[in-house]
Design a protein around this motif. Structure first.
Motif, PDB file in Angstrom:
ATOM      1  N   ILE B   4      -7.543  -1.623  -2.650  1.00 34.45           N
ATOM      2  CA  ILE B   4      -6.934  -2.657  -3.515  1.00 34.45           C
ATOM      3  C   ILE B   4      -7.951  -3.782  -3.652  1.00 34.45           C
ATOM      4  CG2 ILE B   4      -5.128  -4.417  -3.666  1.00 34.45           C
ATOM      5  CD1 ILE B   4      -3.345  -2.432  -2.120  1.00 34.45           C
ATOM      6  N   PHE B  10      -2.603  -5.463  -5.862  1.00 32.58           N
ATOM      7  CA  PHE B  10      -1.913  -5.945  -4.671  1.00 32.58           C
ATOM      8  C   PHE B  10      -0.435  -6.130  -4.921  1.00 32.58           C
ATOM      9  CE2 PHE B  10      -0.475  -8.858  -1.467  1.00 32.58           C
ATOM     10  CZ  PHE B  10      -1.196  -8.489  -0.313  1.00 32.58           C
ATOM     11  N   ARG B  11      -0.166  -6.760  -6.083  1.00 36.86           N
ATOM     12  CA  ARG B  11       1.247  -6.993  -6.442  1.00 36.86           C
ATOM     13  C   ARG B  11       1.985  -5.682  -6.624  1.00 36.86           C
ATOM     14  NH1 ARG B  11       0.672 -12.300  -9.645  1.00 36.86           N
ATOM     15  NH2 ARG B  11       1.506 -13.737  -8.075  1.00 36.86           N
ATOM     16  N   ALA B  13       1.279  -2.873  -5.253  1.00 42.45           N
ATOM     17  CA  ALA B  13       1.514  -2.247  -3.952  1.00 42.45           C
ATOM     18  C   ALA B  13       2.672  -2.943  -3.223  1.00 42.45           C
ATOM     19  CB  ALA B  13       0.241  -2.314  -3.103  1.00 42.45           C
ATOM     20  N   ALA B  14       2.706  -4.308  -3.315  1.00 44.42           N
ATOM     21  CA  ALA B  14       3.787  -5.052  -2.678  1.00 44.42           C
ATOM     22  C   ALA B  14       5.125  -4.714  -3.299  1.00 44.42           C
ATOM     23  CB  ALA B  14       3.509  -6.549  -2.775  1.00 44.42           C
ATOM     24  N   ARG B  48       2.767  -0.359   6.674  1.00 43.44           N
ATOM     25  CA  ARG B  48       2.238  -0.556   5.336  1.00 43.44           C
ATOM     26  C   ARG B  48       2.006  -2.030   5.055  1.00 43.44           C
ATOM     27  NH1 ARG B  48       6.043   2.801   1.486  1.00 43.44           N
ATOM     28  NH2 ARG B  48       4.799   1.697  -0.083  1.00 43.44           N
ATOM     29  N   LEU B  49       2.853  -2.900   5.536  1.00 47.21           N
ATOM     30  CA  LEU B  49       2.639  -4.331   5.335  1.00 47.21           C
ATOM     31  C   LEU B  49       1.348  -4.772   6.020  1.00 47.21           C
ATOM     32  CD1 LEU B  49       4.143  -6.733   3.978  1.00 47.21           C
ATOM     33  CD2 LEU B  49       4.893  -7.366   6.272  1.00 47.21           C
ATOM     34  N   LEU B  52      -1.416  -3.972   3.833  1.00 49.39           N
ATOM     35  CA  LEU B  52      -1.516  -4.941   2.745  1.00 49.39           C
ATOM     36  C   LEU B  52      -2.241  -6.208   3.218  1.00 49.39           C
ATOM     37  CD1 LEU B  52       1.846  -5.073   0.718  1.00 49.39           C
ATOM     38  CD2 LEU B  52      -0.441  -4.556  -0.144  1.00 49.39           C
ATOM     39  N   ALA B  55      -5.721  -5.707   3.340  1.00 49.83           N
ATOM     40  CA  ALA B  55      -6.324  -5.666   1.990  1.00 49.83           C
ATOM     41  C   ALA B  55      -6.508  -7.068   1.444  1.00 49.83           C
ATOM     42  CB  ALA B  55      -5.428  -4.830   1.066  1.00 49.83           C
ATOM     43  N   ALA B  67      -1.309 -13.653  -3.473  1.00 53.36           N
ATOM     44  CA  ALA B  67      -1.081 -12.349  -2.842  1.00 53.36           C
ATOM     45  C   ALA B  67      -0.356 -12.544  -1.513  1.00 53.36           C
ATOM     46  CB  ALA B  67      -2.431 -11.632  -2.626  1.00 53.36           C
ATOM     47  N   ALA B  71       3.175 -10.947  -0.319  1.00 53.93           N
ATOM     48  CA  ALA B  71       3.328 -10.137   0.900  1.00 53.93           C
ATOM     49  C   ALA B  71       4.407 -10.730   1.810  1.00 53.93           C
ATOM     50  CB  ALA B  71       1.991 -10.063   1.638  1.00 53.93           C
TER      51      ALA B  71
END
Lengths: 811, 345
Positions: B4, B10-11, B13-14, B48-49, B52, B55, B67, B71
């Motif tokens: 990412i 990023f968004r 994925a979030a 997963r968080l 993020l 990332a 971002a 998150a």
């Protein structure tokens, strides 16, 4: 009494087995307590069955598989010609000792192992048959003891003859009863009837001659009849086998033919006799007299005995040669060198023999019978039978004539037996004819027999029969106790009220068991002092010869016993008697007491209460209240503080009844303190109810019902008002004094007064404590106003301050 | 996960995590599964968080703030859901009881009545049913009440049956409860039906089968018309009530104060009458001695023996207690060991 079954059958040919005789004698005569096989050497032999059999080549032997009940078939080699598969034989396992002393061992015979022996009759000592092994006609399982299936050898019955029946202390006496019960004839054994000469003794008074011996009876009270005979030329030696067997069957030991003959006679007809070595009788004289002060005698058992003038002796011209009715002297004992006998048969009075036996501590077969009373009328016949028996086994000739020094015998007892009394006592109708038939079967005679009564004469050997009810007992047991019905018949309830101490004891038990205590029943003996304790004159335990004065004393020793077994939680009580010596009376004062002792945890541990507190004085005081209430329900109970270990004196209705104590014990360090209570239930009077032969009917006070009526109080309909008073009380002032003032000043509206707190320490001045009461007031008809309560409170405080100097705690 | 590098990615994925997370959380059926889900979604290391957040470092500086906020929003949303699910699962889970009822009671000490008293009370209860009451008397007695009044001839072998403890010439410790027969007969006019439990004394060594003081229970029935049938009937009834259905037998015996005298046996309880060591191979157990009251005893108490008759018995509740409870040594009855006594609750 040891009864030989074989011998018994010589008197009465009852076709009964030993167990049948045992049951019959027990049911009708006297209890047979035991039964012993006299061939105990046969006890290890068992029944065995031959399961397989084969011939050992070139021999007469067989090799067999034998089932002896052990679960494993045994290899056994046998030389007998009659081994049959499937048959049963007596079997001696390896290790068994044969009657001839040979021990059977496991061994190899011609290559075959042999684990024991199948036996012939001769090998078992059961006869001469040695032609083959003894075939047993039996269904018994292999392994059954041989004696159970083969009733061989003599059996001894142990008959418990009670003191009223000395006539049963002989085979003749027991046989007479068996004959009556089986309706078979009664006779004497051949050994006593085979003689030819019939001796007749010459009856004289005071003094007479038997051959060359002068016989004098100085004491006709102690010896109303004394017969003797001189026999010369006897040969003392071993007894014939049959005689030795009889002596041994009754538990004796064969000594020699003359002594055995005397013992035979004793067990056969119950007449003790004694044979003296006539050559040892100084002056050829026999004198029956009281012993002189200082005289001694060495008796047959080798012990020198001091004689006193209360004792009757047989003496020669110089010294005592026998203690009359008890034991002969060693100096005149019959030995292997004896050739001349003076043979004595006498009746010695129980009143003389018993104290002598007791004083000397010497009980013999003879004294046992004389003490109970022998057949005085049978003395002359016994003498004749004895002479006959001695001559048969030891030879000898009678010199002169036997002498019988006698005073007139009392007339035989005659008792009227009535059908009415028979029915009244037994509860069933028994005809006079039936009763007489029963009685005649055991030697009683009857005259003037009619439908309602008979005059019954007891035989000379039944010294126990004195009154009509004695005859009724004879009729009942000969009729058979089991033939009398056991039915419940209508009855009138008794009029005797329950004993007060028993009723009280029950209440105490219920209360204290409910409180978690265990009832104990210790022995009441203690080590005390003669000044303070009643003493047992002949105690068994010399260290505890006194009777206790206190139940708590017993419980304390029991607590120590528990502590020594690591038991620290002890809660015991007892209701029992205590004794104190009484001036001028052999009987001590006796009193029923209730005592209790507690120590250890007040309650069982629990996970909410891991270490419960130990019992303390307050618990003991509470238990004392419970106990006092059980002793006297509804009575007023009060406590007065005591000194030292005596914590409180307990009174019931104002009378001191006992104490609450701290109990000092011989206790290990881990033990908790012990507390005890002991209260009196009441005195047990031991004074006579009435003089002997009199009653005191109508004078016995009938106890009033113990519980005074409880009166119901109406349940309150108005609310209560309560307040607490926390007071500063000097340490020297008892709470009870404060309570007394509170009660007095509280007035009749004060319903209850509960001391609920005591505090000492910070916030309370030195020398004082804080005590707090909760007071509850109630007016029966209306609600109390706050103002009234407050007024009451300040009035109480004023009174306390004025009367006791006690003030309210303000902090 | 693909690299990412932009805020948009990023968004995305979030958002995707915010969208798929709730289903994963809802699917967790146990506390363990929920912990797994928590780890997979918001775990710092492997969730997963966490990925993020790592990332985040690669994004341009100016995008980092936006971002990070995105998150955090997702994290807050998911954690709230996780906690709620946790609470829900906890509510569903089988709950332990508020109290553990297997735990022991708060007990009180249990007191016990002495085994010999228990036997006496049972005997008493049976005789009460048929009209008997209880009488008592002193343990220190005069020889007249203990012997002479009971027809023991002076200095007779019958005395040998009672090894007596003497307190003096005119005082003994009673050798039986029978003196109370005489006391009762003197005090009350028949009908008399009394039971007399009490302690008696004999000069016996304290050994496994003897004690110098022990309990006895006497019975006495005197009235007009009382006979041996009443004796047998009453005592057999007692035996059946006390021992259960059983045979009794009466044997001739001797006591100076009864005539006729008997002993009552019951069939041995251990072997049923076949014979065993306990009954000395006889099949019977001795229970009591009994008999018709001797006329001399009635006369000694001033009772007319022509008008009144009666029967009496005596038995040893101590011996019965030994049999009944299987106690091998009589001394245990006296030792007062609390471990012994508490067995009789």
């Amino acid at each position: 009494m040891h009864i030989s079954v074989e011998w018994l059958r010589e008197f009465c040919p009852a076709p009964l087995t030993a167990p049948q005789l045992r049951d019959l004698i027990t049911a009708r005569v006297a209890t047979v307590e035991g039964m012993e096989a006299l061939r105990t050497d046969l006890a290890p032999f068992v029944v065995a069955r031959v399961v397989e059999s084969g011939k050992v080549e070139g021999t007469k032997l067989s090799f067999n598989k034998v089932d002896d009940g052990s679960g494993t078939l045994l290899d056994v080699v046998c030389g007998a010609p009659n081994v049959t598969v499937g048959a049963c034989y007596p079997f001696a396992r390896s290790g068994t000792v044969m009657p001839d002393g040979l021990k059977i061992e496991k061994r190899k015979i011609r290559g075959h192992t042999s684990n024991g022996m199948l036996c012939s009759a001769r090998e078992l000592g059961l006869g001469q048959d040695a032609d083959g092994i003894l075939t047993l006609e039996t269904d018994a399982a292999p392994g059954t003891p041989l004696l159970d299936v083969l009733p061989v050898g003599d059996v001894r019955l142990l008959v418990d003859v009670l003191p009223n029946r000395p006539d049963l202390l002989s085979h003749l006496g027991v046989a007479r009863e068996v004959a009556a019960a089986t309706r078979l004839p009664l006779g004497l054994p051949r050994a006593l009837t085979s003689g030819t000469s019939v001796l007749v003794a010459v009856t004289v008074q005071g003094t007479g001659r038997a051959g060359g011996v002068t016989v004098t009876v100085d004491d006709a009270v102690g010896c109303p009849r004394y017969a003797g005979v001189l026999i010369r030329g006897v040969q003392v030696g071993p007894s014939p086998k049959w005689l030795a067997a009889r002596v041994e069957a009754t538990g004796g030991r064969s000594i020699n033919n003359v002594v055995d003959a005397s013992n035979y006679l004793l067990h056969a007809i119950g007449q003790p006799t004694h044979a003296f070595d006539a050559k040892r009788l100084s002056g050829d004289a026999v004198v029956v007299r009281r012993a002189r002060a200082g005289e001694t005698i060495v008796t047959l058992d080798g012990v020198e005995r001091k004689l006193t003038p209360s004792m009757l002796v047989i003496a020669d011209a110089e010294r005592p040669v026998a203690i009359a009715g008890v034991m002969g002297g060693r100096d005149s004992e019959v030995t292997s060198r004896t050739t001349d006998l003076f043979f004595e048969v006498a009746y010695f009075a129980p009143s003389v023999v018993r104290p002598t036996r007791r004083a000397l501590g010497l009980s013999t077969d003879a004294s046992y019978r004389f003490e109970r009373g022998i057949d005085r009328a049978d003395v002359a016949r016994a003498l004749a039978l004895g002479v006959q028996l001695i001559q048969a086994v030891a030879g000898g000739t009678v010199e002169g004539e036997p002498v019988d020094v006698a005073v007139a015998a009392p007339a035989p007892v005659a008792v009227r037996l009535t059908a009415a009394r028979l029915a009244r006592v037994l509860g069933i109708p028994v005809s006079v004819a039936d009763a007489v038939r029963h009685l005649e079967a055991i030697g009683f005679t009857a005259t003037a027999v009619d439908a309602v009564s008979a005059m019954v004469h007891a035989p000379s050997w039944r010294v126990d029969v004195q009154i009509e009810d004695d005859l009724i007992e004879e009729v009942a047991r000969l009729h058979g106790y089991d033939a009398i019905p056991d039915e419940l018949r209508p009855f009138r309830p008794g009029v005797v009220p329950d004993a007060a101490d028993h009723v009280t004891a029950k209440r105490i038990r219920a209360a204290l068991v409910g409180a978690g205590l265990h009832e104990a029943k210790p022995l009441p003996f203690v080590a005390g002092t003669d000044a303070t304790h009643a003493r047992v004159l002949n105690p068994l335990a010399e260290d505890e010869p006194h009777l206790r004065r206190s139940v708590l004393e017993s419980l304390a020793r029991r607590a120590e016993y528990n502590l020594s077994r690591m038991q620290g939680d002890v809660r015991l009580f007892e209701v029992g008697a205590v004794f104190t010596p009484r001036e001028g009376s052999a009987l001590p004062a006796e009193r029923q007491m209730a005592g209790l002792l507690v120590m250890g945890d007040r309650r069982p541990a629990h996970f909410t209460d891991a270490k419960p507190p130990a019992f303390d004085a307050w618990d003991a005081k509470g238990l004392a209240e419970q106990l006092a209430r059980a002793i006297a329900p509804h009575a007023a109970i009060s406590f007065v503080a005591g000194d030292g270990d005596a914590l409180w004196t307990v009174s019931i209705d104002g009378t001191p009844r006992g104490e609450v104590r701290a109990v000092a014990l011989d206790a290990p360090v881990w033990a908790s303190p012990a507390f005890g209570v002991e209260l009196s239930i009441g005195d047990t009077p031991s004074a006579p109810i009435a003089p002997p032969g009199k009653h005191a009917w109508g004078t016995t006070p009938v106890a009033q019902s113990a519980a005074p009526a409880v009166r119901y109080r109406p349940l309150p309909t108005t609310p209560a008002a309560e307040f607490d008073l926390a007071l500063l009380v000097p340490l020297a002032l008892e709470a009870g004094a404060v309570e007394a003032v509170l009660r007095a000043e509280g007035g009749e509206l004060l319903e209850s007064l509960v001391l609920f707190d005591e505090y000492r320490g910070k916030g309370v001045p030195e020398g004082q404590r804080s005590l707090a009461w909760r007071l509850t007031f109630r007016h029966p008809d209306r609600t109390l106003r706050d103002k009234e309560i407050d007024g009451r409170r300040s009035q109480l405080l004023k009174a306390l301050e004025k009367q006791l100097g006690v003030t309210a705690r303000t902090a | 996960m693909t690299e990412i590098t932009t805020l948009a990615a990023f968004r995305a994925a979030a958002d995707e995590l915010a969208a798929s997370g709730p289903a994963r959380i809802a699917a967790a059926a146990t506390a363990d599964e929920l912990a797994e889900a928590r780890n997979a979604l918001v775990g710092r290391a492997s969730g997963r968080l966490g990925a993020l957040m790592k990332a985040l470092a690669a994004l341009p500086k100016e995008d980092k703030k936006a971002a990070g906020e995105a998150a955090n929003t997702v994290k807050a949303t998911l954690e709230a859901l996780l906690d709620a699910r946790g609470a829900a699962l906890a509510a569903l889970a089988p709950r332990g009881p508020a109290i553990d009822r297997s735990m022991p009671a708060r007990a009180q000490w249990t007191g016990t009545v002495h085994p010999v008293t228990q036997v006496i009370e049972e005997i008493e209860a049976i005789f009460r049913e048929i009209g008997f009451t209880v009488a008592t008397g002193p343990e220190a007695e005069s020889p007249w009440y203990n012997f002479a009044a009971l027809n023991f001839p002076a200095d007779h072998p019958a005395m040998d049956l009672h090894d007596t403890l003497y307190l003096g010439d005119e005082a003994v410790l009673r050798t039986h409860t029978s003196p109370v027969q005489v006391r009762t007969l003197q005090a009350w006019q028949p009908p008399i039906r009394v039971l007399v439990p009490g302690t008696v004394y004999r000069r016996d060594f304290f050994d496994p089968s003897h004690a110098p003081a022990f309990a006895q229970v006497e019975g006495l029935c005197v009235d007009e018309g009382i006979s041996f049938v009443d004796l047998k009937g009453t005592l057999s009834h007692f035996a059946r009530r006390f021992f259960g259905a059983t045979k009794t037998r009466f044997r001739p015996s001797f006591f100076p104060f009864t005539e006729p005298s008997a002993e009552m046996d019951v069939a041995c309880r251990l072997c049923g009458g076949r014979g065993c060591a306990a009954c000395k191979q006889t099949g019977w157990m001795e229970i009591l001695g009994c008999g018709m009251v001797h006329p001399s005893v009635l006369e000694a108490a001033g009772v007319d023996s022509a008008r009144y008759t009666g029967w009496a018995f005596g038995m040893g509740p101590g011996r019965i207690a030994l049999q009944r409870f299987g106690v091998p040594d009589i001394r245990l009855l006296y030792d007062s060991d609390v471990r012994f006594l508490e067995q009789f609750a």
